[in-house]
Write an enzyme that holds these catalytic residues in place. Structure first.
Site, mmCIF file in Angstrom:
data_model
loop_
_atom_site.group_PDB
_atom_site.id
_atom_site.type_symbol
_atom_site.label_atom_id
_atom_site.label_comp_id
_atom_site.label_asym_id
_atom_site.label_seq_id
_atom_site.Cartn_x
_atom_site.Cartn_y
_atom_site.Cartn_z
ATOM 1 N N SER A 141 0.855 -1.187 0.000
ATOM 2 C CA SER A 141 0.000 0.000 0.000
ATOM 3 C C SER A 141 0.886 1.230 0.000
ATOM 4 O O SER A 141 2.013 1.194 0.524
ATOM 5 C CB SER A 141 -0.897 0.028 1.242
ATOM 6 O OG SER A 141 -1.594 1.253 1.354
ATOM 7 N N TYR A 147 -2.524 -0.177 10.472
ATOM 8 C CA TYR A 147 -2.588 -0.724 9.116
ATOM 9 C C TYR A 147 -1.365 -0.285 8.306
ATOM 10 O O TYR A 147 -0.735 -1.087 7.608
ATOM 11 C CB TYR A 147 -3.868 -0.258 8.420
ATOM 12 C CG TYR A 147 -3.932 -0.616 6.951
ATOM 13 C CD1 TYR A 147 -4.258 -1.907 6.551
ATOM 14 C CD2 TYR A 147 -3.650 0.331 5.967
ATOM 15 C CE1 TYR A 147 -4.300 -2.245 5.201
ATOM 16 C CE2 TYR A 147 -3.694 -0.001 4.627
ATOM 17 C CZ TYR A 147 -4.018 -1.282 4.247
ATOM 18 O OH TYR A 147 -4.067 -1.611 2.923
#
Length: 245
Positions: free
Chosen positions: A150, A162
């Site tokens: 990501s 995250y």
């Protein structure tokens, strides 16, 4: 059968399902993995049972995951590529209370620490053991390992666990690539910006977003390169997304 074989984890929806559809159109035979086989049935029917195999396994369960990957190799006789795409996202804040995180990566809200374990296990441990289970088969074909990272793994996100898991995936891809030198195996880290999937909030959906197919196209680009080309990282942001996010 000589068509190349691609295994995708987290294949029942979002980026995984979109990549499966695109790969099928490119002639790949597919092994599709999700926690529940029933969730894969519509996709398998769409692609065709002669070209898509549904496998049920939790990517945090070594025994189940390794058995599923072995089943795929035995079924098709080979594995040419594995896309470790399974991941989850939960809100996080280390100070407690509400978080005003505006990172654009799906992590906003008050933080739910009891769910953090699943996020860390799925995103980090799951990616690691997917690689460990798949690499023996990939070395036999001088194949290709791809992992979903990501853009959140490229910069600091206040209070964002995250993001930290995706930093770990960035390091994991590099470590695997270094160990695989001399085997013929290529390793690609796919780093999406904000993608319009079920993981993001309505507020984030109002911002510039990518479609899952955009990430699938990046995967197919990496896979289409000749054996001498190892595409190490692909960063894909929607037009207009904050470059620091």
């Amino acid at each position: 059968m000589t068509d190349r074989v691609l295994l995708i984890t987290g294949a029942s929806r979002g980026i995984g399902a979109a990549t499966a559809r695109l790969a099928a159109r490119d002639g790949y035979r597919l092994a599709l993995l999700s926690r529940h086989r029933d969730s894969l049935a519509p996709l398998v029917d769409e692609i065709g049972q002669d070209r898509a195999l549904a496998l049920a396994a939790d990517v945090t369960d070594w025994d189940g995951l390794s058995a599923a990957i072995a089943t795929a190799e035995n079924h098709y006789g080979r594995l040419d590529a594995v896309f470790g795409n399974a991941g989850v996202m939960h809100p996080s804040t280390f100070l407690g209370g509400d978080s005003d995180d505006d990172s654009g990566d799906g992590d906003s809200g008050g933080g739910v620490p009891e769910k953090w374990r699943d996020m860390v296990l799925t995103n980090v441990y799951g990616a690691a053991i997917t690689a460990r289970a798949a690499l023996p088969a990939l070395t036999r074909t001088e194949g290709h390992l791809l992992l979903t990272g990501s853009v959140a793994g490229r910069g600091i996100r206040p209070g964002n666990l995250y993001s930290a898991t995706k930093w770990a995936v960035t390091g994991l891809a590099g470590a695997i690539r270094a160990e695989a030198v001399g085997t013929g195996v290529r390793v690609t880290l796919i780093q999406p910006g904000l993608v319009d999937t079920e993981l993001i909030t309505a507020e984030q959906r109002a911002k510039p977003t990518l479609e899952p197919e955009d990430i699938g196209n990046a995967v197919l680009y990496a896979l289409a390169q000749p054996a001498r080309v190892d595409v190490n990282e692909i960063v894909v942001r929607p037009t207009g997304q904050d470059p620091e996010r």
